[in-house]
Design a protein around this motif. Structure first.
Motif, PDB file in Angstrom:
ATOM      1  N   ILE A  19     -53.178 -13.374   6.469  1.00 40.43           N
ATOM      2  CA  ILE A  19     -54.576 -12.974   6.566  1.00 40.43           C
ATOM      3  C   ILE A  19     -54.952 -12.345   5.236  1.00 40.43           C
ATOM      4  O   ILE A  19     -54.332 -11.374   4.803  1.00 40.43           O
ATOM      5  CB  ILE A  19     -54.800 -11.965   7.714  1.00 40.43           C
ATOM      6  N   ASP A  20     -55.953 -12.923   4.596  1.00 41.42           N
ATOM      7  CA  ASP A  20     -56.474 -12.332   3.367  1.00 41.42           C
ATOM      8  C   ASP A  20     -57.535 -11.317   3.750  1.00 41.42           C
ATOM      9  O   ASP A  20     -58.436 -11.617   4.527  1.00 41.42           O
ATOM     10  CB  ASP A  20     -57.097 -13.412   2.465  1.00 41.42           C
ATOM     11  N   GLU A  57     -58.643 -16.623  13.600  1.00 41.55           N
ATOM     12  CA  GLU A  57     -58.621 -17.731  12.641  1.00 41.55           C
ATOM     13  C   GLU A  57     -57.201 -18.011  12.137  1.00 41.55           C
ATOM     14  O   GLU A  57     -56.834 -19.155  11.884  1.00 41.55           O
ATOM     15  CB  GLU A  57     -59.534 -17.410  11.459  1.00 41.55           C
ATOM     16  N   ALA A  58     -56.388 -16.965  12.041  1.00 45.96           N
ATOM     17  CA  ALA A  58     -55.002 -17.117  11.581  1.00 45.96           C
ATOM     18  C   ALA A  58     -54.083 -17.673  12.668  1.00 45.96           C
ATOM     19  O   ALA A  58     -52.928 -17.977  12.400  1.00 45.96           O
ATOM     20  CB  ALA A  58     -54.474 -15.776  11.079  1.00 45.96           C
ATOM     21  N   GLY A  59     -54.594 -17.769  13.881  1.00 49.84           N
ATOM     22  CA  GLY A  59     -53.797 -18.353  14.958  1.00 49.84           C
ATOM     23  C   GLY A  59     -52.997 -17.359  15.773  1.00 49.84           C
ATOM     24  O   GLY A  59     -51.969 -17.714  16.356  1.00 49.84           O
ATOM     25  N   ILE A  60     -53.472 -16.134  15.873  1.00 50.85           N
ATOM     26  CA  ILE A  60     -52.719 -15.099  16.597  1.00 50.85           C
ATOM     27  C   ILE A  60     -52.498 -15.474  18.068  1.00 50.85           C
ATOM     28  O   ILE A  60     -51.474 -15.109  18.642  1.00 50.85           O
ATOM     29  CB  ILE A  60     -53.397 -13.712  16.465  1.00 50.85           C
ATOM     30  N   VAL A  61     -53.418 -16.234  18.658  1.00 48.29           N
ATOM     31  CA  VAL A  61     -53.260 -16.575  20.080  1.00 48.29           C
ATOM     32  C   VAL A  61     -52.057 -17.459  20.342  1.00 48.29           C
ATOM     33  O   VAL A  61     -51.539 -17.493  21.459  1.00 48.29           O
ATOM     34  CB  VAL A  61     -54.548 -17.197  20.676  1.00 48.29           C
ATOM     35  N   ILE A  83     -55.654  -5.071  18.871  1.00 46.63           N
ATOM     36  CA  ILE A  83     -56.441  -6.302  18.949  1.00 46.63           C
ATOM     37  C   ILE A  83     -55.514  -7.498  19.144  1.00 46.63           C
ATOM     38  O   ILE A  83     -55.742  -8.344  20.009  1.00 46.63           O
ATOM     39  CB  ILE A  83     -57.304  -6.487  17.685  1.00 46.63           C
ATOM     40  N   ALA A  84     -54.459  -7.573  18.352  1.00 38.77           N
ATOM     41  CA  ALA A  84     -53.502  -8.673  18.473  1.00 38.77           C
ATOM     42  C   ALA A  84     -52.853  -8.674  19.852  1.00 38.77           C
ATOM     43  O   ALA A  84     -52.679  -9.734  20.472  1.00 38.77           O
ATOM     44  CB  ALA A  84     -52.449  -8.575  17.371  1.00 38.77           C
ATOM     45  N   ARG A  85     -52.485  -7.506  20.332  1.00 36.09           N
ATOM     46  CA  ARG A  85     -51.872  -7.402  21.676  1.00 36.09           C
ATOM     47  C   ARG A  85     -52.825  -7.895  22.751  1.00 36.09           C
ATOM     48  O   ARG A  85     -52.416  -8.532  23.715  1.00 36.09           O
ATOM     49  CB  ARG A  85     -51.495  -5.946  21.965  1.00 36.09           C
TER      50      ARG A  85
END
Length: 108
Positions: free
Chosen positions: A27-28, A38-42, A60-62
């Motif tokens: 992630i920039d 957008e980075a595909g965390i899901v 947020i990621a969790r």
């Protein structure tokens, strides 16, 4: 294994993860919810954070991903609100990037 990475990589954790066969998306900028998505965390197995100033990305990621392992690789202390949501926090001075990458890739 897929990983999302946020923060600077002064300690070369990304190349170490890639050497272990981990596909890493960086992630920039700030790891906001849209940036994480957008980075595909899901679809990620692992979230690696090196900038504790972006600790709000942890909850947020969790929230976005079940069974996500969260690793903080930093010399700085993680804010209390995020520390309970991290699976592994390590100081790069105590454990090098190759050892961490091997451990994370082997635990998949």
């Amino acid at each position: 294994m897929n990983a999302v990475f946020a923060g600077s990589d002064a300690d070369d954790i990304v190349p170490a993860l890639e050497a272990e066969g981990v596909a890493v998306t960086r992630i920039d900028g700030v790891a906001t919810r849209p940036a994480l998505e957008e980075a595909g965390i899901v679809d990620a197995d692992l979230f690696v954070l090196t900038d504790v100033g972006q600790a709000t990305a942890v909850p947020i990621a969790r929230d976005l991903t079940d069974d996500l392992r969260v690793v903080v690789y930093s010399r700085d202390s993680l804010p209390e609100f995020a520390s309970g949501q991290v699976d592994f926090a390590v100081d790069p001075d105590l454990l090098g990037p190759d050892a961490i990458a091997e451990e994370l890739a082997g635990a998949a």
